[in-house]
Write a protein that holds these residues in place. Sequence first.
Motif, mmCIF file in Angstrom:
data_model
loop_
_atom_site.group_PDB
_atom_site.id
_atom_site.type_symbol
_atom_site.label_atom_id
_atom_site.label_comp_id
_atom_site.label_asym_id
_atom_site.label_seq_id
_atom_site.Cartn_x
_atom_site.Cartn_y
_atom_site.Cartn_z
ATOM 1 N N VAL A 181 -4.077 4.655 0.229
ATOM 2 C CA VAL A 181 -2.678 4.375 -0.844
ATOM 3 C C VAL A 181 -1.693 4.996 -0.105
ATOM 4 O O VAL A 181 -0.448 4.429 -0.232
ATOM 5 C CB VAL A 181 -3.403 5.151 -2.266
ATOM 6 C CG1 VAL A 181 -1.975 5.227 -2.916
ATOM 7 C CG2 VAL A 181 -4.134 4.324 -3.032
ATOM 8 N N ILE A 182 -1.996 6.122 0.621
ATOM 9 C CA ILE A 182 -0.593 6.537 1.330
ATOM 10 C C ILE A 182 -0.249 5.333 2.183
ATOM 11 O O ILE A 182 0.957 5.350 2.445
ATOM 12 C CB ILE A 182 -0.962 7.962 2.073
ATOM 13 C CG1 ILE A 182 -1.135 9.057 0.938
ATOM 14 C CG2 ILE A 182 0.196 8.104 3.041
ATOM 15 C CD1 ILE A 182 -1.403 10.320 1.592
ATOM 16 N N ALA A 183 -0.932 4.943 3.039
ATOM 17 C CA ALA A 183 -0.598 4.171 4.049
ATOM 18 C C ALA A 183 0.004 2.871 3.695
ATOM 19 O O ALA A 183 0.841 2.255 4.022
ATOM 20 C CB ALA A 183 -1.999 3.882 5.001
ATOM 21 N N SER A 184 -0.435 2.307 2.271
ATOM 22 C CA SER A 184 0.219 1.055 1.879
ATOM 23 C C SER A 184 1.503 1.589 0.951
ATOM 24 O O SER A 184 2.254 0.582 0.591
ATOM 25 C CB SER A 184 -1.045 0.426 0.975
ATOM 26 O OG SER A 184 -1.087 1.283 -0.253
ATOM 27 N N THR A 185 1.820 2.790 0.677
ATOM 28 C CA THR A 185 2.937 2.971 -0.046
ATOM 29 C C THR A 185 3.859 3.527 0.801
ATOM 30 O O THR A 185 4.895 3.700 0.439
ATOM 31 C CB THR A 185 2.393 4.169 -1.122
ATOM 32 O OG1 THR A 185 1.442 3.795 -1.983
ATOM 33 C CG2 THR A 185 3.607 4.309 -2.152
#
Length: 129
Positions: free
Chosen positions: A123-127
């Motif tokens: 989620v961090i990588a995609s956000t």
Amino acid sequence: SVIGFVSGICTLITFKNKKALEVGCGYYLLGSSVTTLCTMLMFFLKFYFLYASQKGLWTNATFLRVQCMTMDFLLRLCLNMDQWLNACIALERTITTLRGTRFDKAKSRRTAKWMIVLLFVTVIASTIY
């Protein structure tokens, strides 16, 4: 906002119970309650910063721009993480129903712990864009 904090604290107390953590679903619910508390905190801080900037308490444009970007990122992170945790809860409950007595609680707990870490990183990588 206050009702959200109280609700988040109550769910945190509920799912911190040892009985609730016997299966992976309990870990997902505990993670969801933590992200709910974080979401409420981010909403409160975002509102406070907006109010303070409109009243002229903070006029430093760089500070306001940085806090806006970080608050938006953290808020989006918490909201997306909560949605993914809810999807994991639904998936595990489906698997529990399908497997019945062959459901392995220990494997479920291990998988949930790894899944939460994996989800957080994903989620961090995609956000981060």
